[in-house]
Design a protein around this motif. Structure first.
Motif, short mmCIF file in Angstrom:
data_model
loop_
_atom_site.label_atom_id
_atom_site.label_comp_id
_atom_site.label_asym_id
_atom_site.label_seq_id
_atom_site.Cartn_x
_atom_site.Cartn_y
_atom_site.Cartn_z
N UNK A 1 -12.51 -0.58 3.40
CA UNK A 1 -12.94 0.40 4.46
C UNK A 1 -12.08 1.97 4.59
N UNK A 2 -11.03 1.59 5.41
CA UNK A 2 -9.61 2.08 5.14
C UNK A 2 -9.22 2.69 4.16
N UNK A 3 -9.30 2.03 3.44
CA UNK A 3 -9.19 2.59 1.34
C UNK A 3 -10.52 4.30 1.36
N UNK A 4 -11.34 3.71 1.76
CA UNK A 4 -12.31 4.92 1.46
C UNK A 4 -12.18 6.03 2.00
N UNK A 5 -11.56 5.79 3.48
CA UNK A 5 -11.74 6.52 4.49
C UNK A 5 -10.15 7.85 4.12
N UNK A 6 -9.45 6.89 3.39
CA UNK A 6 -7.98 7.65 3.14
C UNK A 6 -7.80 8.64 1.76
N UNK B 1 1.75 3.49 10.60
CA UNK B 1 2.05 4.90 9.09
C UNK B 1 0.34 5.39 8.43
N UNK B 2 0.01 6.91 8.09
CA UNK B 2 0.14 7.45 7.75
C UNK B 2 -0.85 6.31 6.34
N UNK B 3 -2.34 6.45 6.30
CA UNK B 3 -3.19 5.45 5.74
C UNK B 3 -3.23 6.27 4.34
N UNK B 4 -2.19 7.48 4.08
CA UNK B 4 -1.90 8.18 2.81
C UNK B 4 -1.03 7.31 1.51
N UNK B 5 0.15 6.80 2.87
CA UNK B 5 1.25 5.86 2.55
C UNK B 5 0.99 4.86 2.80
N UNK B 6 0.00 4.27 3.24
CA UNK B 6 0.23 2.31 3.76
C UNK B 6 -0.61 2.06 2.33
N UNK B 7 0.59 0.73 2.27
CA UNK B 7 0.54 -0.24 1.36
C UNK B 7 0.23 -1.61 2.01
N UNK B 8 -0.98 -2.33 1.60
CA UNK B 8 -1.03 -3.42 1.65
C UNK B 8 -1.45 -4.94 0.92
N UNK B 9 -0.47 -5.90 0.34
CA UNK B 9 -0.49 -6.71 -0.81
C UNK B 9 -0.20 -7.60 -0.25
N UNK B 10 -1.33 -8.43 -1.38
CA UNK B 10 -1.94 -9.48 -0.73
C UNK B 10 -1.35 -10.81 -2.07
N UNK B 11 -0.48 -11.57 -1.86
CA UNK B 11 0.52 -11.99 -2.99
C UNK B 11 0.14 -13.90 -2.81
#
Length: 113
Positions: free
Chosen positions: A103-108, A34-44
């Motif tokens: 780090x990924x969020x900063x790049x995106x 997925x493009x990082x613009x639309x990526x979601x990572x959820x810690x539950x």
């Protein structure tokens, strides 16, 4: 620029050239892109986590409804759909994922919660 890569047990995560990829070698080679613009990572982590601190939580990867949502966070409602099976992560290892996704969020140009 070198790709941002992170390995954890059977997972290989990679962010490179505007694409985030997840390879889960323990799940019949499942892959997610997925493009990082639309990526979601959820810690539950369920509330029982506080009674049993060694109990693993779950980490989900998917696509968010709004690209302004946090890339890494805890809001299930932000997801449009999950693109992978949940990965079990002990609470002590969650900061490793948070550091990588920061780090990924900063790049995106996105944020983490």
């Amino acid at each position: 620029m070198e790709p941002l890569a992170f390995d954890y047990e059977d997972l290989h995560l990679r962010g490179d050239r505007g694409v985030f990829e997840l390879f889960d070698l323990g799940s019949a080679g499942h892959a997610f892109r997925v493009p990082p613009r639309w990526l979601g990572a959820l810690a539950h982590y369920k509330s029982a986590h506080y009674k049993k601190p060694e109990k693993p939580g779950e980490l989900f990867f998917g696509v968010v409804r709004d690209p302004n949502a946090a890339l890494y966070g805890t809001d299930r409602l932000a997801f449009r759909f999950a693109g992978s099976q949940a990965v079990r992560v002990p609470p002590g290892d969650e900061p490793l994922f948070r550091a990588y996704f920061t780090q990924v969020a900063a790049l995106a140009g996105r944020r983490v919660v």
